[in-house]
Write an enzyme that holds these catalytic residues in place. Sequence first.
Site, PDB file in Angstrom:
ATOM      1  N   GLU A  34       0.828  -1.215   0.000  1.00  0.00           N
ATOM      2  CA  GLU A  34       0.000   0.000   0.000  1.00  0.00           C
ATOM      3  C   GLU A  34       0.862   1.265   0.000  1.00  0.00           C
ATOM      4  OE1 GLU A  34      -3.184   0.350  -0.549  1.00  0.00           O
ATOM      5  OE2 GLU A  34      -3.370  -1.808  -0.758  1.00  0.00           O
ATOM      6  N   CYS A 191     -11.180   1.581 -16.161  1.00  0.00           N
ATOM      7  CA  CYS A 191     -11.501   3.021 -16.119  1.00  0.00           C
ATOM      8  C   CYS A 191     -10.193   3.802 -16.058  1.00  0.00           C
ATOM      9  CB  CYS A 191     -12.393   3.327 -14.918  1.00  0.00           C
ATOM     10  SG  CYS A 191     -13.116   4.973 -15.025  1.00  0.00           S
ATOM     11  N   CYS A 198     -14.813   1.484 -21.620  1.00  0.00           N
ATOM     12  CA  CYS A 198     -16.177   1.409 -21.083  1.00  0.00           C
ATOM     13  C   CYS A 198     -16.915   0.144 -21.513  1.00  0.00           C
ATOM     14  CB  CYS A 198     -16.961   2.655 -21.486  1.00  0.00           C
ATOM     15  SG  CYS A 198     -16.197   4.161 -20.880  1.00  0.00           S
ATOM     16  N   CYS A 201     -16.682  -2.507 -18.925  1.00  0.00           N
ATOM     17  CA  CYS A 201     -16.896  -2.039 -17.550  1.00  0.00           C
ATOM     18  C   CYS A 201     -18.178  -2.617 -16.938  1.00  0.00           C
ATOM     19  CB  CYS A 201     -16.953  -0.519 -17.540  1.00  0.00           C
ATOM     20  SG  CYS A 201     -17.169   0.150 -15.883  1.00  0.00           S
ATOM     21  N   CYS A 207     -23.188   4.229 -15.061  1.00  0.00           N
ATOM     22  CA  CYS A 207     -22.174   5.300 -15.065  1.00  0.00           C
ATOM     23  C   CYS A 207     -22.728   6.534 -15.775  1.00  0.00           C
ATOM     24  CB  CYS A 207     -20.899   4.817 -15.760  1.00  0.00           C
ATOM     25  SG  CYS A 207     -19.689   6.120 -15.979  1.00  0.00           S
TER      26      CYS A 207
HETATM   27 FE1  SF4 Z   1     -15.211   4.438 -16.234  1.00  0.00          FE
HETATM   28 FE2  SF4 Z   1     -17.812   4.827 -16.518  1.00  0.00          FE
HETATM   29 FE3  SF4 Z   1     -16.401   3.967 -18.571  1.00  0.00          FE
HETATM   30 FE4  SF4 Z   1     -16.844   2.391 -16.484  1.00  0.00          FE
HETATM   31  S1  SF4 Z   1     -18.343   3.168 -17.918  1.00  0.00           S
HETATM   32  S2  SF4 Z   1     -14.909   2.659 -17.581  1.00  0.00           S
HETATM   33  S3  SF4 Z   1     -16.798   3.849 -14.811  1.00  0.00           S
HETATM   34  S4  SF4 Z   1     -16.182   5.941 -17.529  1.00  0.00           S
END
Ligand code: SF4
Length: 352
Positions: A34, A191, A198, A201, A207
């Site tokens: 960390e 992200c 995206c 994601c 989002c």
């Molecule tokens: Fe980032 Fe939103 Fe794209 Fe997901 S959908 S990668 S949270 S910008």
Amino acid sequence: MTFAKNIVDWQIKFGRHDLPWQINKDPYRILLSEIMLQQTQVSAVIPFFKKFIHRFPSLKILAEAKTDDVMAYWAGLGYYRRAHNLHNLAKIVTVKYRGELPNNSKILITLPGIGRSTASAIACFAFNAHEPILDGNVKRILCRAFMVSGPIQKKSTETALWTLAETLMPHKQLSASAYAQGLMDLGSLVCKRNKPLCDSCPIQGECKAFLTKSQHLFPEKIKRKTLPVKEKTVILFHNYKNIVLQKRPSTGIWSGLWSLPEDQSDCSEEMKSFSKSIPKNEKIHLPIVLHKFTHFHLKIQTIAVIYNGDSFKLKANKSLKQVAWANIQQYGIPSPIKKILEDFYKNNILKN
Ligand code: SF4
């Protein structure tokens, strides 16, 4: 709470499970990772983590180590204050907590170099605490997913993000560590700072930045001023077999590392007069090196000067040391200076 569940499900399937600090729940390994991961990417940390943990396998061994030794194993990773803090932390934990890292983030946060997010991450990964984390990756995800305005460097934005992070915590049936790891992995793998992926994601459907095609606007950027350029002249005294290193003060850049003496003001009287006595044409000006720090750029001019035997005494200045070229790896040397030395060694010494 679909947000947290989506992150946890994704982490189990696509997240990282074989990082060197994930092989067990040893609090010391987790602490070290960390600290190293503060402002540094996983790929850069891994080789340093492996070397460091091999040399200092426990907090006790770290506490007993000499500062020079610790700095030598941190050299190249940057942000050297972290190494000093970690070393101090090891000493405090050894004396005050009998070598056991406290399992409570409220106590962890009182130790050197540990902020709120690091304390929560350690408590979460090592001791199964159920607490939110908010590192740079998490800030970026939350800013985009919830279209949080304001630059993340601003206190008010950070406060808003902490409140959001607390609200989003999964219920106790879900693993807080899988959730924290999931956020870290998502920020790092999907992200991304530039060009978020995206389509891969797990929180795409919720989002807000994605749904409004405004990912590029979050987090809000602060207008960067042009960074100032500072200059430094260092002297590479050498006699083919040895060079002279100087220990940096305990504060400022490269604190506690070994570097080259800086211009005339840093040299001992003997070195100054010796340097003056060398004809100009025997001083070699090496190519200028530009090194980028977060807040400024540094132009380093190196002047190489050859000395014979004991042409000057180093005893007058305890911060100076004559070191064999072959042994410089044993010293914690800032990476641009190390590069200057390595290039010089290859290009000049080997030819002689
Ligand atoms: Fe980032 Fe939103 Fe794209 Fe997901 S959908 S990668 S949270 S910008």
